[in-house]
Design a protein around this motif. Structure first.
Motif, PDB file in Angstrom:
ATOM      1  N   SER A  71      84.618  39.833  80.855  1.00 60.41           N
ATOM      2  CA  SER A  71      83.596  39.964  81.909  1.00 60.41           C
ATOM      3  C   SER A  71      82.540  38.869  81.823  1.00 60.41           C
ATOM      4  N   TRP A  72      82.939  37.675  81.416  1.00 64.52           N
ATOM      5  CA  TRP A  72      81.970  36.590  81.238  1.00 64.52           C
ATOM      6  C   TRP A  72      81.278  36.213  82.549  1.00 64.52           C
ATOM      7  N   ASN A  73      81.924  36.493  83.674  1.00 63.73           N
ATOM      8  CA  ASN A  73      81.322  36.146  84.963  1.00 63.73           C
ATOM      9  C   ASN A  73      80.065  36.965  85.252  1.00 63.73           C
ATOM     10  N   ARG A  74      79.854  38.034  84.495  1.00 65.98           N
ATOM     11  CA  ARG A  74      78.673  38.874  84.706  1.00 65.98           C
ATOM     12  C   ARG A  74      77.498  38.458  83.823  1.00 65.98           C
ATOM     13  N   ILE A  75      77.678  37.421  83.012  1.00 65.46           N
ATOM     14  CA  ILE A  75      76.582  36.939  82.165  1.00 65.46           C
ATOM     15  C   ILE A  75      75.408  36.498  83.043  1.00 65.46           C
ATOM     16  N   ASP A  76      74.229  37.043  82.783  1.00 67.35           N
ATOM     17  CA  ASP A  76      73.056  36.672  83.587  1.00 67.35           C
ATOM     18  C   ASP A  76      71.829  36.386  82.720  1.00 67.35           C
ATOM     19  N   SER A  77      72.053  36.109  81.436  1.00 66.48           N
ATOM     20  CA  SER A  77      70.948  35.772  80.541  1.00 66.48           C
ATOM     21  C   SER A  77      70.664  34.273  80.602  1.00 66.48           C
ATOM     22  N   TYR A  78      69.484  33.878  80.106  1.00 70.12           N
ATOM     23  CA  TYR A  78      69.072  32.475  80.233  1.00 70.12           C
ATOM     24  C   TYR A  78      67.982  32.160  79.199  1.00 70.12           C
ATOM     25  N   TYR A  79      67.739  30.876  79.008  1.00 69.50           N
ATOM     26  CA  TYR A  79      66.640  30.422  78.150  1.00 69.50           C
ATOM     27  C   TYR A  79      65.412  30.158  79.014  1.00 69.50           C
ATOM     28  N   ASN A  80      64.267  30.671  78.584  1.00 67.36           N
ATOM     29  CA  ASN A  80      63.030  30.386  79.319  1.00 67.36           C
ATOM     30  C   ASN A  80      62.429  29.063  78.860  1.00 67.36           C
ATOM     31  N   GLU A  81      61.266  28.733  79.369  1.00 67.87           N
ATOM     32  CA  GLU A  81      60.652  27.433  79.073  1.00 67.87           C
ATOM     33  C   GLU A  81      60.231  27.311  77.615  1.00 67.87           C
ATOM     34  N   LYS A  82      60.128  28.436  76.888  1.00 73.58           N
ATOM     35  CA  LYS A  82      59.784  28.402  75.465  1.00 73.58           C
ATOM     36  C   LYS A  82      61.018  28.321  74.576  1.00 73.58           C
ATOM     37  N   GLY A  83      62.192  28.277  75.188  1.00 71.93           N
ATOM     38  CA  GLY A  83      63.430  28.244  74.413  1.00 71.93           C
ATOM     39  C   GLY A  83      63.887  29.603  73.938  1.00 71.93           C
ATOM     40  N   GLU A  84      63.278  30.666  74.459  1.00 73.26           N
ATOM     41  CA  GLU A  84      63.667  32.022  74.085  1.00 73.26           C
ATOM     42  C   GLU A  84      64.822  32.486  74.976  1.00 73.26           C
ATOM     43  N   TYR A  85      65.760  33.216  74.377  1.00 72.48           N
ATOM     44  CA  TYR A  85      66.901  33.702  75.141  1.00 72.48           C
ATOM     45  C   TYR A  85      66.533  35.050  75.766  1.00 72.48           C
TER      46      TYR A  85
END
Length: 205
Positions: free
Chosen positions: A25-39
């Motif tokens: 289900s990798w197509n459902r990945i919706d996480s990201y890194y913010n401007e501080k480099g936090e996941y």
């Protein structure tokens, strides 16, 4: 007394991607890194992570791939209890064998925050005696003095270790120690709660 410094949490992205492998289900990945480099976990990934966490250890293997590193300064009596945890933990400590004599002894080298006045007065005598022995060792390099320091050293002596473990290990530690009589364990469990998504993935109440 316990201090936890230089905390670092790593590998969220890889752990959560791996959690999606069983269902492709990798197509459902919706996480990201913010401007501080936090996941930052997106709604889809957080929902999956929480469901797997609650499904039990067989389903939450991804927690074993979220790594934590921290410098802990704590008394030897606390380290004796911490050393119960041998699986998925690593610790690199400062050395009493090699460096116990390298600086003057002071009261602040020992945990004494819960001592009575009488006990504290006696502790000051022990510290003074340790310093006397240390100075003798520094002057003469007599191994008998070195042994006196090591064997007289109280279990309240504070040692620093750089420790690493994973979120799954912290699940076990949190629930085993959150109601412990030692105040140091309460501080440690409070620190666990400050880690990213600890309430959802470690405590999961």
């Amino acid at each position: 007394m316990i201090q936890l410094e230089h905390s670092s949490v790593m590998n969220f992205e890889n752990a959560l991607r791996g959690a999606r492998n069983p269902m492709n289900s990798w197509n459902r990945i919706d996480s990201y890194y913010n401007e501080k480099g936090e996941y930052i976990l997106g709604p889809n990934d957080l929902d999956l992570a929480v469901r797997l966490r609650r499904a039990g250890s067989d389903h939450r293997k991804y927690l074993r791939q979220i790594f934590v590193s921290v410098d802990i300064t704590a008394p030897l009596y606390w380290w004796k209890e911490y050393d119960t945890y041998k699986i998925a933990t690593v610790a690199n400590s400062t050395s009493t064998m090699h460096k116990i004599h390298s600086k003057p002894f002071s009261l602040d080298d020992f945990s004494h925050d819960h001592m009575s006045e009488d006990a504290l007065a006696f502790m000051e005598q022990i510290v003074a005696k340790l310093e006397e022995i240390r100075l003798s060792y520094m002057n003469n390099k007599n191994k008998a003095d070195w042994y006196d320091m090591i064997q007289l050293l109280p279990s309240s002596y504070n040692q620093m270790r750089t420790c690493s473990f994973n979120y799954e290990t912290l699940v076990g530690i949190y629930y085993a120690r959150k109601d412990h009589k030692l105040a140091e364990w309460h501080t440690f469990c409070d620190w666990i709660l400050t880690l990213p998504y600890a309430k959802e993935l470690i405590v999961a109440e």
